[in-house]
Design a protein around this motif. Sequence first.
Motif, short mmCIF file in Angstrom:
data_model
loop_
_atom_site.label_atom_id
_atom_site.label_comp_id
_atom_site.label_asym_id
_atom_site.label_seq_id
_atom_site.Cartn_x
_atom_site.Cartn_y
_atom_site.Cartn_z
N TYR A 150 0.82 -1.22 0.00
CA TYR A 150 0.00 0.00 0.00
C TYR A 150 0.85 1.27 0.00
O TYR A 150 0.41 2.30 -0.54
N ALA A 185 1.59 1.57 -3.66
CA ALA A 185 0.40 2.03 -4.38
C ALA A 185 0.17 3.53 -4.16
O ALA A 185 -0.15 4.26 -5.10
N TYR A 186 0.37 3.96 -2.92
CA TYR A 186 0.14 5.38 -2.60
C TYR A 186 1.06 6.29 -3.41
O TYR A 186 0.62 7.31 -3.95
N GLY A 207 2.62 5.44 -6.15
CA GLY A 207 2.60 5.11 -7.57
C GLY A 207 1.41 5.67 -8.33
O GLY A 207 1.43 5.76 -9.56
N ILE A 208 0.35 6.03 -7.60
CA ILE A 208 -0.87 6.55 -8.24
C ILE A 208 -1.14 7.95 -7.69
O ILE A 208 -1.24 8.13 -6.47
N ASN A 216 -6.16 6.50 -3.54
CA ASN A 216 -5.16 5.96 -4.48
C ASN A 216 -4.46 4.72 -3.94
O ASN A 216 -4.19 3.77 -4.68
N ARG A 266 -7.05 1.73 -4.16
CA ARG A 266 -7.20 1.24 -5.54
C ARG A 266 -5.96 0.48 -6.00
O ARG A 266 -6.06 -0.60 -6.56
N GLY A 267 -4.81 1.07 -5.77
CA GLY A 267 -3.58 0.43 -6.22
C GLY A 267 -3.35 -0.90 -5.53
O GLY A 267 -2.93 -1.88 -6.16
N ASP A 281 -5.72 -3.51 -6.96
CA ASP A 281 -5.32 -3.88 -8.32
C ASP A 281 -4.07 -4.77 -8.30
O ASP A 281 -3.93 -5.68 -9.13
N MET A 282 -3.16 -4.52 -7.38
CA MET A 282 -1.98 -5.39 -7.26
C MET A 282 -2.39 -6.79 -6.83
O MET A 282 -1.88 -7.79 -7.36
N SER A 311 -11.81 -1.39 -9.13
CA SER A 311 -10.78 -2.21 -8.47
C SER A 311 -11.40 -3.41 -7.77
O SER A 311 -10.84 -4.52 -7.82
#
Length: 306
Positions: free
Chosen positions: A16, A19-20, A22-23, A37, A40-41, A44-45, A294
């Motif tokens: 996470y 993800a934070y 990266g988006i 973000n 969602r990321g 999706d991962m 997602s």
Amino acid sequence: MAQRPPILLIDAPSLYFRAYFGIPESAAKTEDGQPVNAVRGFLDMLAQLVRTRHPDRMVCALDHDWRPAWRVELLPSYKAHRVAPQGGEVVPDTLSPQVPMILDVLEAIGITAVGATGYEADDVLGTLSVTQDAPVEVVSGDRDLFQLVDDERGVRLLYIGRGVAKLEDCDDAAVRARYGVPADRYADFAALRGDPSDGLPGVPGVGEKTAARLIERYGGLAGILAALDEPGSGFAPGLRTKLDAARGYLAVAPKVVEVARDVPLPALPTALPTAPAQPERLLELAQRWNLAGSCRRLVDALADRP
């Protein structure tokens, strides 16, 4: 007889945080403007991992104590640079509220998440890696988890340093190729080399190559320290001086780096569902937090497993 599918052990904070960052927040918000973000990321991962690794079981490990007192007692510099002025870990203000969202969605889907008082997610992963039936695949961007790789037991690290789409499936040969040491000597290697991101100073003047050569020659830190007391053990004078000066640090650092494998964990449901455990709850969360896409991708990935 076909090998059973793997269990995926997920380093949730590693994913996470990735993800934070990266988006962009601007690309993932609720209707009232709250960033999602990281949520969602993260979802999706997980969906991509389910689609590509075909697991039949999964556990997400959590940091219930990101800087355990027992590690700090051994090495006060451990993660000291990441302590917020008011205490606790430095975490972006807009990430902290997203962690409970992630846990709510995981619960609604039926994916187990677990942490343990006094231990980091790494320690939970280490314990699960030796208590769950193989094959085991640990998913993380944390280099310390290379030490969990165990070919004999069937434990691999899916290293996501370059992202889930470019994960590196690592066995012992991959660890040796990357660092020049076997996986079961990675903690000694990391202690020698140091790791600024964790507040491990390492031995001044000893980088990765020197650390690997020392471990290859002397077998590990215990052998290195024992050889320091032997006049004819073959150390260059300057290196002997550096290692001798670092004896105190080297006596405790491996214990700090070493991942615990004896965390007291309850019996855990690990089987991945083929459909959400709480479908109405998941639908409500997806709508409230603008996560429909997602959530659908993860639910579809779970349903489509072979």
